[in-house]
Design a protein around this motif. Structure first.
Motif, PDB file in Angstrom:
ATOM      1  N   THR A 401      -1.362 -20.669 -13.820  1.00  0.00           N
ATOM      2  CA  THR A 401      -1.345 -19.652 -14.868  1.00  0.00           C
ATOM      3  C   THR A 401      -0.206 -19.865 -15.864  1.00  0.00           C
ATOM      4  O   THR A 401      -0.219 -19.276 -16.944  1.00  0.00           O
ATOM      5  CB  THR A 401      -1.255 -18.247 -14.248  1.00  0.00           C
ATOM      6  OG1 THR A 401      -0.174 -18.191 -13.309  1.00  0.00           O
ATOM      7  CG2 THR A 401      -2.560 -17.912 -13.526  1.00  0.00           C
ATOM      8  N   MET A 404      -1.985 -23.067 -18.032  1.00  0.00           N
ATOM      9  CA  MET A 404      -3.365 -22.963 -18.516  1.00  0.00           C
ATOM     10  C   MET A 404      -3.480 -22.926 -20.040  1.00  0.00           C
ATOM     11  O   MET A 404      -4.518 -23.264 -20.589  1.00  0.00           O
ATOM     12  CB  MET A 404      -4.041 -21.729 -17.914  1.00  0.00           C
ATOM     13  CG  MET A 404      -3.418 -20.419 -18.313  1.00  0.00           C
ATOM     14  SD  MET A 404      -4.221 -19.021 -17.468  1.00  0.00           S
ATOM     15  CE  MET A 404      -3.198 -17.656 -18.029  1.00  0.00           C
ATOM     16  N   ARG A 455      -6.143 -15.369 -10.979  1.00  0.00           N
ATOM     17  CA  ARG A 455      -6.039 -16.502 -11.917  1.00  0.00           C
ATOM     18  C   ARG A 455      -5.821 -16.012 -13.354  1.00  0.00           C
ATOM     19  O   ARG A 455      -6.453 -16.469 -14.306  1.00  0.00           O
ATOM     20  CB  ARG A 455      -7.281 -17.390 -11.834  1.00  0.00           C
ATOM     21  CG  ARG A 455      -7.633 -17.878 -10.434  1.00  0.00           C
ATOM     22  CD  ARG A 455      -6.956 -19.155 -10.060  1.00  0.00           C
ATOM     23  NE  ARG A 455      -7.440 -20.305 -10.772  1.00  0.00           N
ATOM     24  CZ  ARG A 455      -7.302 -21.577 -10.361  1.00  0.00           C
ATOM     25  NH1 ARG A 455      -6.690 -21.821  -9.224  1.00  0.00           N
ATOM     26  NH2 ARG A 455      -7.745 -22.573 -11.081  1.00  0.00           N
ATOM     27  N   LYS A 456      -4.878 -15.090 -13.518  1.00  0.00           N
ATOM     28  CA  LYS A 456      -4.538 -14.550 -14.835  1.00  0.00           C
ATOM     29  C   LYS A 456      -3.025 -14.495 -14.978  1.00  0.00           C
ATOM     30  O   LYS A 456      -2.297 -14.574 -13.994  1.00  0.00           O
ATOM     31  CB  LYS A 456      -5.069 -13.113 -14.991  1.00  0.00           C
ATOM     32  CG  LYS A 456      -6.560 -12.932 -14.874  1.00  0.00           C
ATOM     33  CD  LYS A 456      -6.883 -11.444 -15.015  1.00  0.00           C
ATOM     34  CE  LYS A 456      -8.357 -11.161 -14.843  1.00  0.00           C
ATOM     35  NZ  LYS A 456      -8.662  -9.711 -15.018  1.00  0.00           N
ATOM     36  N   PHE A 466      -8.933 -17.738 -15.030  1.00  0.00           N
ATOM     37  CA  PHE A 466      -8.846 -19.154 -15.373  1.00  0.00           C
ATOM     38  C   PHE A 466      -9.478 -19.994 -14.266  1.00  0.00           C
ATOM     39  O   PHE A 466      -9.037 -19.974 -13.135  1.00  0.00           O
ATOM     40  CB  PHE A 466      -7.377 -19.535 -15.555  1.00  0.00           C
ATOM     41  CG  PHE A 466      -7.098 -21.001 -15.677  1.00  0.00           C
ATOM     42  CD1 PHE A 466      -7.571 -21.729 -16.759  1.00  0.00           C
ATOM     43  CD2 PHE A 466      -6.339 -21.652 -14.716  1.00  0.00           C
ATOM     44  CE1 PHE A 466      -7.294 -23.087 -16.870  1.00  0.00           C
ATOM     45  CE2 PHE A 466      -6.053 -23.008 -14.820  1.00  0.00           C
ATOM     46  CZ  PHE A 466      -6.537 -23.727 -15.899  1.00  0.00           C
TER      47      PHE A 466
END
Length: 537
Positions: A401, A404, A455-456, A466
């Motif tokens: 993260t 990304m 996943r942020k 993500f």
């Protein structure tokens, strides 16, 4: 009413001579034991630093009595958290240096250094934390402004990942390095034929930093412990320690000043140190475990030092580099394979992962239960995932993260399919060890939990997550931060879950991370941390 009745029963139970007296009883809790069935428990009893019973309040009350009771008031309890890859000692030392985390421009970096020096008045300024990828102009800085601000005082400040260093001319002159110095496994960044002040990976080794005093080292370790306990960490895997630091840790643990448990990865950048520890053999106390070597395979993606099989997408004909020659990795691996020690190798780029996995397979052959680890396992070629059948992936979810926003620009869409692929790695090996890599990332393990599952970033970006096909479940994530991390350290029989016979390391939280809305996970706070049944935070 039920809780009140139970509490009264426990408060009076120590008068009974028929029950076993223990050091501590916890009741009215929502405990995730992380045992094989992932059971919940309401109560547990502790004696001599270990769990002696886990179950319902009624079961514990029927058998045990104690003068020390904790009414958890239905708060969530989890096993003591294990950070499977961090730089505990380095983070402690950083508390005494200029901190550049979160800077949004090179100008802000300079302002912080000036303010720091005004307060400290040092003869050598050092620190870390800048990241050009967070700046509007996403390019490495150059040293001209540093030279003007500090013409005679050496300055050396590291990038957030520890794989790039910005130095001024005074530091360069002190080191004796020039633009023509031969570098293997790193790079001196030039512009118009002149040194920019940016050194990558092994080039950084030429800078002569002042020796760390024993007083500063001790102060750093104790500062790191205080921070770690505040986040519920009871064991830290320190990735890359020298002999002096390991012996200081042992001394501080013996004197009971350092109560945190340390899984020490010996730095393998010194052959004499490898020889010493292999001859000495494994060191194991209740708080210190020395049975692994940390090897650097390549650099970092953010500084384009990660070794790639094809050129970087955003730098023509640039591949990154292995830190050592392929032959050197084979030499190190063969020596470690002939011992009982574990080899844990930093591998970010797909080329580094390919070569290290091959090296591991060649020297281990069919050996079982060696538990060798690939640290980071960040970018994996499709054909290499199967090679993790007997190799432990040790990853840091917040790297995904953090990277990304720019990772695809650096390596391209196709290679991103094998990047930060935590679920795919878990499915291949069956376990995954989770850490933070602090101080590269924040110490906070609940950001690890959030990054692995949601996943942020903390601003809820991206809204749908993500590369969510590689998200981990909450149960998998908690295991990766407890029992699987313990397994990766050969310690699953003594820690990593709340079970009879294991060390009484546990954490009380302000909310249930297994049930709370996912976006609320980063708000999780530690109420209390216990090691050996002793409250340490």
């Amino acid at each position: 009413m039920k809780n009140l009745v139970l509490l009264v029963l426990f408060l009076t139970s120590f008068f009974s001579c028929e029950k076993e007296k223990v050091d501590l009883i916890v009741l009215n809790s929502n405990t995730y034991t992380v045992n094989e069935k992932f059971d919940n428990a309401e109560s547990f009893a502790i004696k001599d630093g270990k769990f002696v019973a886990v179950g319902s309040a009624e079961e514990i009350h029927a058998q045990y009595t104690s003068e020390n009771l904790i009414d958890a008031k239905e708060q969530t309890i989890i096993p003591g958290l294990i950070d499977a890859h961090c730089h505990f000692y380095r983070m402690g030392l950083q508390q005494q240096k200029v901190s550049l985390e979160g800077t949004k421009s090179y100008e802000e970096v300079l302002e912080k250094i000036v303010a720091f020096q005004k307060e400290k008045n040092l003869t050598f300024i050092s620190g870390r934390g800048w990241d050009q990828n967070d700046w509007e102009i996403k390019e490495f800085p150059t040293k001209e402004k540093l030279d003007k601000l500090f013409p005679t005082i050496p300055v050396a400040v590291g990038r957030v990942d520890g794989h790039a260093l910005l130095v001024n001319q005074a530091a360069i002159d002190l080191s004796g390095i020039t633009k023509d110095t031969k570098i293997s496994g790193g790079e001196i960044i030039l512009k118009n034929g002149k040194m920019t002040g940016i050194l990558i990976d092994s080039a950084m080794d030429f800078i002569k930093f002042p020796e760390t005093s024993s007083q500063a080292a001790k102060k750093g370790l104790l500062a790191a412990q205080k921070i770690s306990f505040s986040y519920g960490l009871t064991t830290v895997d320190d990735a890359g320690l020298d002999r002096n630091t390991i012996e200081l840790i042992d001394d501080l643990q013996e004197s009971n000043e350092l109560k945190i448990r340390v899984y020490a990865m010996v730095s393998a950048d010194n052959q004499a140190q490898i020889d010493y520890y292999i001859k000495k053999g494994i060191t194991k106390t209740n708080r210190l475990h020395v049975r692994s070597f940390k090897v650097y395979g390549d650099g970092a993606l953010g500084s384009r030092g990660a070794a790639m099989r094809k050129p970087y997408s955003d730098r023509e004909n640039h591949f990154g580099a292995l830190i050592y020659s392929p032959e050197r990795y084979q030499e190190i691996a063969r020596q470690i394979a002939a011992s009982e020690f574990q080899m844990n190798t930093h591998a970010i780029g797909d080329s580094a992962n390919t070569w290290l996995l091959k090296t591991y397979k060649d020297v281990l052959k069919d050996a079982k239960n060696r538990r060798w680890r690939i640290e980071h396992a960040q970018i994996i070629s499709d054909g290499d995932f199967d090679k993790f059948d007997n190799i432990i992936p040790s990853v840091q979810p917040t790297h995904a993260t953090s990277d990304m926003y720019w990772a695809e620009d650096r390596i391209g869409k196709e290679r991103m399919k094998g990047a930060y692929a935590f679920k795919k790695l878990l499915n291949r090996y069956g376990k995954i060890a989770l850490g933070t890599d602090f101080p590269v990332e924040q110490v906070n393990p609940f950001l690890t939990f959030y990054a692995a599952t949601m996943r942020k970033d903390i601003n809820n970006y991206p809204e749908s997550g993500f590369q969510m096909e590689n998200a981990l479940s909450r149960e998998e994530t908690l295991k990766g931060m407890t029992i699987w991390a313990a397994y990766s350290n050969f310690e699953e029989k003594e820690k990593g879950s709340i079970e009879v016979g294991k060390f009484a390391d546990f954490v009380i939280l302000n909310q249930d991370i297994m049930q709370v809305n996912g976006n609320e996970i980063p708000k999780t706070k530690v109420v209390s941390t216990y090691v050996n049944g002793e409250k340490v935070y």
